[in-house]
Design a protein around this motif. Structure first.
Motif, PDB file in Angstrom:
ATOM      1  N   PRO A  56      -6.981 -12.331   7.513  1.00 31.08           N
ATOM      2  CA  PRO A  56      -5.541 -12.431   7.841  1.00 31.08           C
ATOM      3  C   PRO A  56      -4.740 -13.114   6.735  1.00 31.08           C
ATOM      4  N   ALA A  57      -5.333 -14.140   6.104  1.00 27.86           N
ATOM      5  CA  ALA A  57      -4.614 -14.837   5.021  1.00 27.86           C
ATOM      6  C   ALA A  57      -4.429 -13.908   3.819  1.00 27.86           C
ATOM      7  N   LEU A  58      -5.460 -13.125   3.524  1.00 32.84           N
ATOM      8  CA  LEU A  58      -5.353 -12.179   2.395  1.00 32.84           C
ATOM      9  C   LEU A  58      -4.299 -11.116   2.698  1.00 32.84           C
ATOM     10  N   GLU A  59      -4.306 -10.640   3.964  1.00 30.26           N
ATOM     11  CA  GLU A  59      -3.346  -9.594   4.331  1.00 30.26           C
ATOM     12  C   GLU A  59      -1.917 -10.137   4.323  1.00 30.26           C
ATOM     13  N   HIS A  60      -1.785 -11.395   4.634  1.00 30.73           N
ATOM     14  CA  HIS A  60      -0.474 -12.028   4.675  1.00 30.73           C
ATOM     15  C   HIS A  60       0.066 -12.254   3.266  1.00 30.73           C
ATOM     16  N   MET A 108      -4.752  -8.941  -0.664  1.00 28.18           N
ATOM     17  CA  MET A 108      -5.704  -8.057   0.025  1.00 28.18           C
ATOM     18  C   MET A 108      -6.110  -6.854  -0.820  1.00 28.18           C
ATOM     19  N   LEU A 109      -5.122  -6.291  -1.552  1.00 25.27           N
ATOM     20  CA  LEU A 109      -5.431  -5.105  -2.364  1.00 25.27           C
ATOM     21  C   LEU A 109      -6.434  -5.457  -3.446  1.00 25.27           C
ATOM     22  N   GLU A 110      -6.160  -6.594  -4.118  1.00 25.23           N
ATOM     23  CA  GLU A 110      -7.035  -7.033  -5.222  1.00 25.23           C
ATOM     24  C   GLU A 110      -8.449  -7.331  -4.701  1.00 25.23           C
ATOM     25  N   VAL A 111      -8.520  -8.114  -3.610  1.00 27.42           N
ATOM     26  CA  VAL A 111      -9.836  -8.501  -3.082  1.00 27.42           C
ATOM     27  C   VAL A 111     -10.536  -7.280  -2.474  1.00 27.42           C
ATOM     28  N   GLY A 112      -9.751  -6.413  -1.821  1.00 22.71           N
ATOM     29  CA  GLY A 112     -10.341  -5.223  -1.211  1.00 22.71           C
ATOM     30  C   GLY A 112     -10.970  -4.308  -2.255  1.00 22.71           C
ATOM     31  N   ILE A 128     -23.940   1.536   0.991  1.00 18.41           N
ATOM     32  CA  ILE A 128     -23.312   0.274   1.376  1.00 18.41           C
ATOM     33  C   ILE A 128     -21.957   0.573   2.002  1.00 18.41           C
ATOM     34  N   ALA A 129     -21.724  -0.033   3.158  1.00 16.17           N
ATOM     35  CA  ALA A 129     -20.439   0.118   3.838  1.00 16.17           C
ATOM     36  C   ALA A 129     -19.557  -1.071   3.501  1.00 16.17           C
ATOM     37  N   VAL A 130     -18.298  -0.764   3.207  1.00 18.06           N
ATOM     38  CA  VAL A 130     -17.323  -1.820   2.920  1.00 18.06           C
ATOM     39  C   VAL A 130     -16.196  -1.695   3.945  1.00 18.06           C
ATOM     40  N   ASN A 131     -15.791  -2.826   4.512  1.00 18.17           N
ATOM     41  CA  ASN A 131     -14.662  -2.830   5.464  1.00 18.17           C
ATOM     42  C   ASN A 131     -13.365  -2.681   4.688  1.00 18.17           C
ATOM     43  N   VAL A 132     -12.508  -1.794   5.167  1.00 17.79           N
ATOM     44  CA  VAL A 132     -11.249  -1.540   4.462  1.00 17.79           C
ATOM     45  C   VAL A 132     -10.084  -1.919   5.373  1.00 17.79           C
ATOM     46  N   SER A 133      -9.227  -2.783   4.858  1.00 16.55           N
ATOM     47  CA  SER A 133      -8.051  -3.241   5.610  1.00 16.55           C
ATOM     48  C   SER A 133      -6.993  -2.129   5.653  1.00 16.55           C
ATOM     49  N   PRO A 134      -6.196  -2.087   6.728  1.00 14.33           N
ATOM     50  CA  PRO A 134      -5.098  -1.105   6.765  1.00 14.33           C
ATOM     51  C   PRO A 134      -4.147  -1.270   5.581  1.00 14.33           C
ATOM     52  N   VAL A 135      -4.054  -2.483   5.063  1.00 11.43           N
ATOM     53  CA  VAL A 135      -3.193  -2.715   3.884  1.00 11.43           C
ATOM     54  C   VAL A 135      -3.695  -1.869   2.699  1.00 11.43           C
ATOM     55  N   GLN A 136      -5.000  -1.803   2.535  1.00 10.35           N
ATOM     56  CA  GLN A 136      -5.568  -0.978   1.457  1.00 10.35           C
ATOM     57  C   GLN A 136      -5.363   0.504   1.740  1.00 10.35           C
ATOM     58  N   LEU A 137      -5.684   0.889   2.991  1.00  4.27           N
ATOM     59  CA  LEU A 137      -5.598   2.308   3.358  1.00  4.27           C
ATOM     60  C   LEU A 137      -4.188   2.852   3.147  1.00  4.27           C
ATOM     61  N   ARG A 138      -3.191   2.011   3.442  1.00  2.00           N
ATOM     62  CA  ARG A 138      -1.800   2.477   3.324  1.00  2.00           C
ATOM     63  C   ARG A 138      -1.338   2.591   1.883  1.00  2.00           C
ATOM     64  N   HIS A 139      -2.058   1.950   0.956  1.00  2.00           N
ATOM     65  CA  HIS A 139      -1.580   1.939  -0.431  1.00  2.00           C
ATOM     66  C   HIS A 139      -1.789   3.312  -1.081  1.00  2.00           C
ATOM     67  N   PRO A 140      -0.783   3.814  -1.815  1.00  2.00           N
ATOM     68  CA  PRO A 140      -0.907   5.163  -2.387  1.00  2.00           C
ATOM     69  C   PRO A 140      -2.073   5.311  -3.375  1.00  2.00           C
ATOM     70  N   VAL A 159      -7.185   5.902  -2.770  1.00  2.62           N
ATOM     71  CA  VAL A 159      -8.231   6.890  -3.064  1.00  2.62           C
ATOM     72  C   VAL A 159      -8.585   6.858  -4.546  1.00  2.62           C
ATOM     73  N   SER A 160      -7.567   6.795  -5.418  1.00  3.07           N
ATOM     74  CA  SER A 160      -7.872   6.855  -6.864  1.00  3.07           C
ATOM     75  C   SER A 160      -8.650   5.610  -7.320  1.00  3.07           C
ATOM     76  N   THR A 161      -8.299   4.413  -6.824  1.00  2.00           N
ATOM     77  CA  THR A 161      -9.058   3.222  -7.266  1.00  2.00           C
ATOM     78  C   THR A 161     -10.485   3.263  -6.728  1.00  2.00           C
ATOM     79  N   THR A 162     -10.641   3.773  -5.506  1.00  2.00           N
ATOM     80  CA  THR A 162     -12.000   3.870  -4.943  1.00  2.00           C
ATOM     81  C   THR A 162     -12.830   4.867  -5.766  1.00  2.00           C
ATOM     82  N   CYS A 163     -12.222   6.002  -6.116  1.00  2.00           N
ATOM     83  CA  CYS A 163     -12.951   7.011  -6.902  1.00  2.00           C
ATOM     84  C   CYS A 163     -13.281   6.477  -8.298  1.00  2.00           C
TER      85      CYS A 163
END
Ligand code: C2E
Ligand code: CA
Ligand code: CA
Length: 275
Positions: free
Chosen positions: A70-74, A78-82, A106-118, A121-125
């Motif tokens: 929550p602190a990272l999302e606030h 969050m984007l950097e750490v995610g 390996i599974a990584v938990n992804v915050s909605p803040v990351q998912l919403r960022h345009p 997909v490109s940074t993950t790839c």
């Protein structure tokens, strides 16, 4: 290994200096990933690992994600750490591979803040291209609540990840069949049933029946089902009887630091088919 602090008892995240200390912690590389194995219920072998974030705080010991996230999302961290977590998990997988182990995905938990960022997909790839080993070996876990509320809007992103071989798991699922209709439009591979539902299956026949129905529906759609937070032998036996595919929980293993995972994987090597 230091004991993780109880998030319920600790309100560290509310301290005014928390965000600036967290910022320093990111720079000082005090964030670490622990890994909790996922087990195949039929064979008992490790079929995956879930990366779980911790902060090795020199002042307060190991800080749990319930406070951190929550602190990272606030903040804007969050984007950097995610994306660090995705890169770091894949680098760790590569390191295990180089040392002769056969790490599962390996599974990584992804915050909605990351998912919403345009650029999600490109940074993950990019991370997959830089530190991926052969098959991508990456799963992303997205909370069911986020998928229920925003899933259709993210369909293109999820498909793009799926096309790169990334498995998508839906985290913290209930056993309510009504939600499956929406999921059927998305490239989802796994349902992770939340711990409170699993905790009730041995005492509550209605809960066990709901889980059985969920497993049947999921299998009809070629999804695997993982039970979270399995703590007793009785739960594991019932999950096998209900044809649940996978489990995670303290009964089999707590989340472990990377060197302990390596020991666990080393014990599995003779049983695995080498490529
Ligand atoms: P989650 O993804 O549902 O992860 C499962 C949580 O349950 C973990 O807590 C794990 O340690 C705990 N757990 C596993 N087995 C058992 C069990 O048998 N009994 C009990 N009582 N607990 C069990 P943890 O590590 O404190 O993580 C809490 C939540 O923080 C995670 O829940 C996830 O939503 C979030 N999280 C963790 N790491 C990250 C991350 O890198 N990024 C994001 N966005 N969220 C993260
Ligand atoms: Ca998860
Ligand atoms: Ca979960």
């Amino acid at each position: 290994m230091g004991d993780i602090r109880d998030a319920g008892l600790c309100r560290l995240a509310e301290a005014p200096s928390f965000e600036s200390r967290l910022r320093e912690a990111v720079e000082a590389e005090q964030l670490v990933l622990y890994y909790q194995p996922k087990f195949d219920l039929a064979s008992g072998s490790i079929c995956g690992l879930e990366a779980l974030l911790r902060w090795e705080d020199p002042l307060h010991g190991l800080v749990a994600p319930d406070e951190l996230i929550p602190a990272l999302e606030h903040s804007d961290l969050m984007l950097e750490v995610g994306s660090w977590a995705i890169r770091h998990a894949l680098s760790q997988r590569l390191a295990w591979h180089i040392s002769g182990l056969r790490p599962p995905s390996i599974a990584v938990n992804v915050s909605p803040v990351q998912l919403r960022h345009p650029d999600f997909v490109s940074t993950t790839c990019e991370s997959l291209e830089t530190v991926g080993v052969g098959t991508p070996g990456l799963e992303v876990e997205l909370a069911e609540s986020v998928i229920r509320e925003e899933g259709n809007g993210h369909c293109g992103k999820l498909r793009a990840l799926g096309d790169r071989g990334v498995r998508i798991a839906i985290d913290d699922c209930g056993t309510d069949a009504a939600h499956f209709e929406q999921l059927s439009h998305l490239p989802v591979c796994e349902l992770k049933i939340d711990r409170p539902h699993i905790a009730r299956i041995t005492a509550d026949p209605a809960q066990a029946a709901a889980l059985r129905a969920t497993v049947e529906l999921a299998h009809a759609r070629k999804l695997t089902v993982l039970a979270e937070g399995v703590e007793t032998v009785a739960q594991r036996q019932l999950l096998r009887a209900l044809k649940c595919d996978r489990m995670q929980g303290y009964l089999a293993s707590r989340p472990l630091p990377a060197p302990e995972v390596a020991l666990l994987l080393r014990r599995q090597v003779p049983n695995q088919v080498s490529h």
